[in-house]
Scaffold this motif. Structure first.
Motif, PDB file in Angstrom:
ATOM      1  N   UNK A   8       3.828  10.276 -13.974  1.00 28.85           N
ATOM      2  CA  UNK A   8       5.341  10.025 -13.774  1.00 28.85           C
ATOM      3  C   UNK A   8       5.357   8.506 -13.357  1.00 28.85           C
ATOM      4  N   UNK A   9       4.384   7.748 -13.523  1.00 29.26           N
ATOM      5  CA  UNK A   9       4.543   6.225 -12.863  1.00 29.26           C
ATOM      6  C   UNK A   9       4.820   5.295 -14.034  1.00 29.26           C
ATOM      7  N   UNK A  10       5.698   4.386 -13.933  1.00 26.45           N
ATOM      8  CA  UNK A  10       5.848   3.416 -14.964  1.00 26.45           C
ATOM      9  C   UNK A  10       4.688   2.599 -15.149  1.00 26.45           C
ATOM     10  N   UNK A  11       3.740   2.506 -14.174  1.00 24.69           N
ATOM     11  CA  UNK A  11       2.499   1.767 -14.299  1.00 24.69           C
ATOM     12  C   UNK A  11       1.479   2.492 -15.213  1.00 24.69           C
ATOM     13  N   UNK A  14      -2.613   2.349 -14.980  1.00 20.02           N
ATOM     14  CA  UNK A  14      -3.004   1.477 -13.826  1.00 20.02           C
ATOM     15  C   UNK A  14      -2.298   2.033 -12.515  1.00 20.02           C
ATOM     16  N   UNK A  15      -1.941   3.090 -12.626  1.00 23.39           N
ATOM     17  CA  UNK A  15      -1.177   3.328 -11.143  1.00 23.39           C
ATOM     18  C   UNK A  15      -1.985   4.088 -10.322  1.00 23.39           C
ATOM     19  N   UNK A  16      -1.588   4.000  -9.008  1.00 25.70           N
ATOM     20  CA  UNK A  16      -2.578   4.438  -7.863  1.00 25.70           C
ATOM     21  C   UNK A  16      -2.225   5.848  -7.823  1.00 25.70           C
ATOM     22  N   UNK A  17      -1.351   6.631  -8.373  1.00 20.98           N
ATOM     23  CA  UNK A  17      -1.056   8.043  -8.599  1.00 20.98           C
ATOM     24  C   UNK A  17      -1.896   8.559  -9.649  1.00 20.98           C
ATOM     25  N   UNK A  18      -2.151   7.797 -10.401  1.00 21.85           N
ATOM     26  CA  UNK A  18      -3.023   8.133 -11.677  1.00 21.85           C
ATOM     27  C   UNK A  18      -4.240   8.195 -11.170  1.00 21.85           C
ATOM     28  N   UNK A  19      -4.831   7.135 -10.557  1.00 26.48           N
ATOM     29  CA  UNK A  19      -6.077   6.973 -10.149  1.00 26.48           C
ATOM     30  C   UNK A  19      -6.502   8.240  -9.190  1.00 26.48           C
ATOM     31  N   UNK A  93       1.271  13.520 -11.113  1.00 24.26           N
ATOM     32  CA  UNK A  93       0.597  12.503 -10.633  1.00 24.26           C
ATOM     33  C   UNK A  93       1.868  11.293 -10.538  1.00 24.26           C
ATOM     34  N   UNK A  94       2.456  11.178  -9.106  1.00 26.93           N
ATOM     35  CA  UNK A  94       3.546  10.421  -9.010  1.00 26.93           C
ATOM     36  C   UNK A  94       3.784   9.618  -7.880  1.00 26.93           C
ATOM     37  N   UNK A  95       4.462   8.398  -8.180  1.00 28.44           N
ATOM     38  CA  UNK A  95       5.026   7.556  -7.108  1.00 28.44           C
ATOM     39  C   UNK A  95       5.918   7.966  -6.675  1.00 28.44           C
ATOM     40  N   UNK A 137      -0.335  17.679  -5.997  1.00 30.67           N
ATOM     41  CA  UNK A 137       0.516  16.454  -6.322  1.00 30.67           C
ATOM     42  C   UNK A 137      -0.088  15.385  -5.560  1.00 30.67           C
ATOM     43  N   UNK A 138      -0.449  14.357  -6.589  1.00 30.11           N
ATOM     44  CA  UNK A 138      -1.163  12.976  -6.131  1.00 30.11           C
ATOM     45  C   UNK A 138       0.125  12.128  -6.051  1.00 30.11           C
ATOM     46  N   UNK A 139       0.303  11.598  -4.804  1.00 30.65           N
ATOM     47  CA  UNK A 139       1.373  10.739  -4.656  1.00 30.65           C
ATOM     48  C   UNK A 139       1.051   9.375  -4.166  1.00 30.65           C
TER      49      UNK A 139
END
Length: 212
Positions: A8-11, A14-19, A93-95, A137-139
């Protein structure tokens, strides 16, 4: 069955939620009934908002007969609900954006929280129709919203817990990386805490029943 990951991250990657979601998937792949399952990926940032045809169907008193002409949001909704039905484990995976869910995750929820498909309305309220299964849920958050150092409100976790329960998903576990905008040292400490949290839930995964 499969593991469904919604990003769900626009990054993007490269996003921390994806990591963080990668850590969860690694543990799922090594533990219990999730071992060996395929991972189905969906990028929620590609979704458009619900359209007028979809809104009309939701507002109807009865479900219109399917005639194969569904398109737009109706077609996307059906596909996304089938993904949920086929998944034994779900990883979000979400910010956190502005204290709550980002617009991409809200769009995904608007497509899958669908009357007569994933919940019924009864005199006692809404009743979920999906078989319960584990949701992780990875936030990620630029600020801190939990614990003694919390400096901002959290409208994300209570909302997600409630809306997922509406469709029948009640086994929800949250893992967070907080304070990502506070410098590299604090980020590394937050990552270490998240890794420890993932390690703690690994033993619970082995006891989760895979839905039939």
């Amino acid at each position: 069955m499969s593991i469904l990951r919604i990003r769900c991250s626009p990054r993007g990657l490269e996003s921390e939620s994806y990591r963080l979601s990668e850590l969860i998937l690694d543990r799922l792949a090594q533990t219990g009934p999730a071992e060996g399952l395929d991972i189905v990926e969906f990028d929620a940032t590609t979704l458009t908002h619900a359209d007028s045809d979809y809104a009309a169907v939701l507002a109807a008193r009865e479900e219109p007969a399917a005639d194969g002409s569904e398109n737009g949001s109706l077609l996307a909704s059906g596909d996304l609900i089938r993904m949920l039905d086929e998944a034994s484990h779900i990883v979000l995976a979400t910010p956190m954006h502005n204290f709550t869910v980002p617009s991409a995750l809200k769009a995904w929820l608007d497509h899958v929280v669908r009357v007569r498909h994933t919940f019924h309305i009864t005199p006692q309220g809404k009743v979920g129709l999906l078989a319960d299964r584990p949701v992780y849920v990875a936030i990620s958050s630029g600020g801190t919203f939990s614990g003694e150092e919390a400096r901002q409100p959290d409208f994300l976790t209570p909302y997600l817990r409630h809306v997922l329960a509406t469709i029948g998903l009640k086994q929800v576990t949250f893992v967070t990386v907080e304070g990502t905008a506070r410098g590299q040292d604090l980020l590394e400490a937050a990552r270490a805490r998240a890794q420890a949290a993932v390690n703690r839930i690994a033993f619970e995964i082995a006891d989760d029943a895979v839905p039939a």
